[in-house]
Design a protein around this motif. Structure first.
Motif, short mmCIF file in Angstrom:
data_model
loop_
_atom_site.label_atom_id
_atom_site.label_comp_id
_atom_site.label_asym_id
_atom_site.label_seq_id
_atom_site.Cartn_x
_atom_site.Cartn_y
_atom_site.Cartn_z
N TYR A 220 0.83 -1.21 0.00
CA TYR A 220 0.00 0.00 0.00
C TYR A 220 0.86 1.26 0.00
O TYR A 220 0.61 2.20 -0.76
CB TYR A 220 -0.92 -0.01 1.21
CG TYR A 220 -1.48 1.33 1.58
CD1 TYR A 220 -2.46 1.94 0.78
CD2 TYR A 220 -1.04 2.01 2.71
CE1 TYR A 220 -2.96 3.19 1.11
CE2 TYR A 220 -1.54 3.25 3.04
CZ TYR A 220 -2.50 3.84 2.24
OH TYR A 220 -2.99 5.06 2.56
N TYR A 221 1.90 1.30 0.83
CA TYR A 221 2.76 2.47 0.89
C TYR A 221 3.48 2.70 -0.44
O TYR A 221 3.67 3.85 -0.86
CB TYR A 221 3.76 2.34 2.03
CG TYR A 221 3.15 2.43 3.40
CD1 TYR A 221 2.17 3.38 3.69
CD2 TYR A 221 3.55 1.58 4.43
CE1 TYR A 221 1.60 3.46 4.93
CE2 TYR A 221 2.99 1.67 5.69
CZ TYR A 221 2.01 2.61 5.95
OH TYR A 221 1.45 2.71 7.19
N LEU B 13 0.94 4.23 -2.71
CA LEU B 13 0.67 5.62 -2.34
C LEU B 13 1.78 6.54 -2.84
O LEU B 13 1.52 7.58 -3.44
CB LEU B 13 0.53 5.70 -0.82
CG LEU B 13 0.08 7.03 -0.21
CD1 LEU B 13 -0.55 6.77 1.16
CD2 LEU B 13 1.23 8.01 -0.03
N ARG C 6 -2.64 11.31 3.92
CA ARG C 6 -3.46 10.54 4.87
C ARG C 6 -4.17 11.46 5.85
O ARG C 6 -4.01 11.40 7.06
CB ARG C 6 -2.60 9.50 5.59
CG ARG C 6 -2.08 8.44 4.62
CD ARG C 6 -1.36 7.30 5.29
NE ARG C 6 -2.11 6.66 6.35
CZ ARG C 6 -3.17 5.85 6.20
NH1 ARG C 6 -3.62 5.58 4.97
NH2 ARG C 6 -3.77 5.31 7.22
N ASP D 270 -5.68 9.99 0.86
CA ASP D 270 -4.28 9.58 0.93
C ASP D 270 -3.33 10.70 0.53
O ASP D 270 -2.28 10.89 1.14
CB ASP D 270 -4.04 8.36 0.04
CG ASP D 270 -4.59 7.08 0.65
OD1 ASP D 270 -4.44 6.90 1.86
OD2 ASP D 270 -5.20 6.28 -0.09
N ARG E 150 -7.05 8.86 -3.57
CA ARG E 150 -7.15 7.71 -2.67
C ARG E 150 -6.56 6.51 -3.39
O ARG E 150 -6.81 6.30 -4.58
CB ARG E 150 -8.61 7.45 -2.29
CG ARG E 150 -8.79 6.33 -1.28
CD ARG E 150 -8.26 6.68 0.08
NE ARG E 150 -8.28 5.54 1.00
CZ ARG E 150 -9.30 5.24 1.78
NH1 ARG E 150 -10.40 5.99 1.76
NH2 ARG E 150 -9.23 4.20 2.59
N VAL E 151 -5.79 5.72 -2.68
CA VAL E 151 -5.11 4.57 -3.25
C VAL E 151 -5.61 3.30 -2.58
O VAL E 151 -5.77 3.26 -1.35
CB VAL E 151 -3.58 4.68 -3.05
CG1 VAL E 151 -2.87 3.44 -3.58
CG2 VAL E 151 -3.05 5.94 -3.75
#
Length: 490
Positions: free
Chosen positions: A93-94, A97, A111, A144, A155-156
């Motif tokens: 996820y990071y 992002l 975030r 995000d 948003r991711v």
């Protein structure tokens, strides 16, 4: 449909991550973010923007993720237990992002939660929402990345086909290609209950509500939802979900249409907040900037005399630490043609005639090619201007500033309806200055923070119609007064 979805889920295998590989990937990620943070700190100090980039959450999350993976490696767990912990890593996820951030520009925050109802049951700004909007008291949406100087929210999601199909099966959805929607099914997404939707659809709806309740320059921020592990045109169930997300008015970017991600070196200049990118070609100069341009404080070392007002004393001390012209105003103005209103010029001259030193009077006349400098060529104006300053003016600095005739009523008539309500609150001088820039589509340079914020609040409270734009104001972080004659003794 539930049985077929369950079968599809079982057919998908989960990749087993390698901890050493995850650590190396996370180190690269962390190093890039630290490089970005360093650049932001330098940029903010130089540009002195009126707000700070909110990167602390991003930086902390990435640092903690690296610590988690390094701790996992040092624990020497058995392979199966190590795999179990590695699966819980948020690295995927990071990475998604940060990749989305590098494909964007003008990053302001990461975030961050935005609200549409800070008090449950009460809609902000008179906006009412359907039954789905208040489910379980939820009145906020996580963004995000706040990009494009606040005009875009991103948003991711790393939701996989397996996860999505599992959630659909759990909900028992039956609206596949073999079953038609019922005649009485809602045609508006706001008439549907969010509890009947999968998580990414709920999230999309929350973002849409929050965007409408948190306008920027009179318009809701554009929302982009990035789905790094879902492809469009592959599964009808996925496409159905994508259609539901697009129905709220957002852009949905799937794995098969995500553009190539640039390197951090290529992306970095775009990621920093650079207000000069949004300036109009011709700049509208308000009275506060006219005064800053001619003030002795701005052009050289000034002695602090015992009779100077406190404001002048503070500005002289500030100028000694950070030069206003070469650091802020000259980089923004550069070679842009400049214009000011007759009202702003008259106000400047009134103050000049009352307070200015001889040097400040000369600069005022040079700036507008007025009085004893009428008819002077640009070259002659610039030559004398430079003689009166310790700071080099920008290449192709354009003097004089052109004075536009006074015409408040006609300007108001060409603007959105919100302008007429605003005019009564701003007063004649500020209405003339800011509305001229608004009507002509020009950026207004100002250090009048109170009025700039008042305009911003008013536009966001009243709102604008589709196709309408609010006034664009470049707000300088510092102001400069005239040095003052002895008659100003207090």
């Amino acid at each position: 449909m539930a049985d077929s979805l369950a079968s599809s889920v079982q057919a998908m295998d989960l990749d087993v991550p390698d901890v050493d590989t995850l650590i190396e990937r996370c180190k690269t990620l962390h190093e890039e973010v630290e490089q970005y943070v360093t650049a932001v700190d330098v940029s903010q100090k130089q540009a002195k923007i009126p707000y700070q980039v909110e990167y602390r959450t991003l930086r902390s999350d990435f640092k903690n993720e690296l610590g988690f993976l390094q701790k996992l490696k040092s624990a020497n767990h058995p392979p199966e237990k190590a795999r179990h912990y590695a699966v819980s890593s948020n690295l995927l996820y990071y990475e998604a992002l940060w990749a989305a951030a590098k494909r964007s520009s003008g990053l302001l925050a990461f975030r961050k939660y935005f609200y549409w109802n800070r008090q449950r049951g009460q809609a902000k700004n008179g906006i009412s929402f359907s039954k789905g909007s208040g489910v379980k008291g939820k009145t906020s949406a996580l963004v995000d990345i706040v990009a494009a100087d606040g005009m875009e929210w991103i948003r991711v999601s790393t939701t996989s086909e397996k996860r999505l199909l599992f959630d659909l099966a759990k909900l028992g959805w039956q609206n596949d290609s073999d079953s038609e929607m019922e005649d009485d099914a809602p045609t508006n997404w706001e008439d549907e209950d969010d509890e009947d939707q999968v998580e990414i659809v709920k999230s999309a709806r929350e973002l849409a509500r929050a965007a409408r309740a948190n306008p920027m320059r009179g318009h809701a921020p554009k929302v982009r939802y990035v789905l790094t592990r879902l492809a469009s045109g592959k599964l009808k169930e996925v496409d159905m979900i994508l259609d539901k997300m697009r129905a709220v008015g957002m852009t949905v970017q799937c794995a098969n249409d995500i553009p190539e991600t640039p390197s951090v070196e290529e992306a970095l200049p775009n990621l920093l907040v650079d207000r000069s990118r949004t300036l109009s070609n011709t700049l509208n100069i308000d009275c506060t900037i006219l005064l800053a341009l001619i003030s002795d404080i701005s052009h050289g070392e000034c002695e602090i005399l015992d009779w100077y007002p406190g404001e002048v004393r503070a500005q002289i001390l500030e100028e000694r630490k950070e030069k206003l012209l070469p650091t802020h105003l000259y980089p923004a103005i550069a070679s842009h043609p400049m214009v000011t209103t007759q009202e702003a010029a008259d106000q400047m001259n009134l103050i000049v005639d009352t307070l200015a030193t001889d040097a400040e009077k000369r600069r005022a006349n040079l700036l507008l090619a007025q009085r004893d400098r009428v008819g002077f060529s640009s070259a002659d104006l610039l030559k004398e201007w430079q003689e009166l300053s310790d700071h080099a003016s920008p290449p192709n600095f354009q003097l004089p500033i052109i004075v536009a005739p006074a015409a408040i009523p006609s300007r108001v008539d060409t603007l959105p309806a919100a302008a007429k309500k605003m005019a009564s609150e701003l007063g004649p001088l500020n209405t003339a200055i800011f509305f001229y820039g608004w009507a002509e589509g020009l950026t207004t340079l100002s250090s009048n923070r109170a009025r700039a914020k008042q305009i911003e609040r008013f536009i966001n409270d009243v709102g604008l119609k589709d196709g309408e734009a609010g006034p664009h104001v470049w707000l300088c972080g510092e102001s400069r007064s005239l040095i003052a004659k002895c008659g100003r003794r207090k």
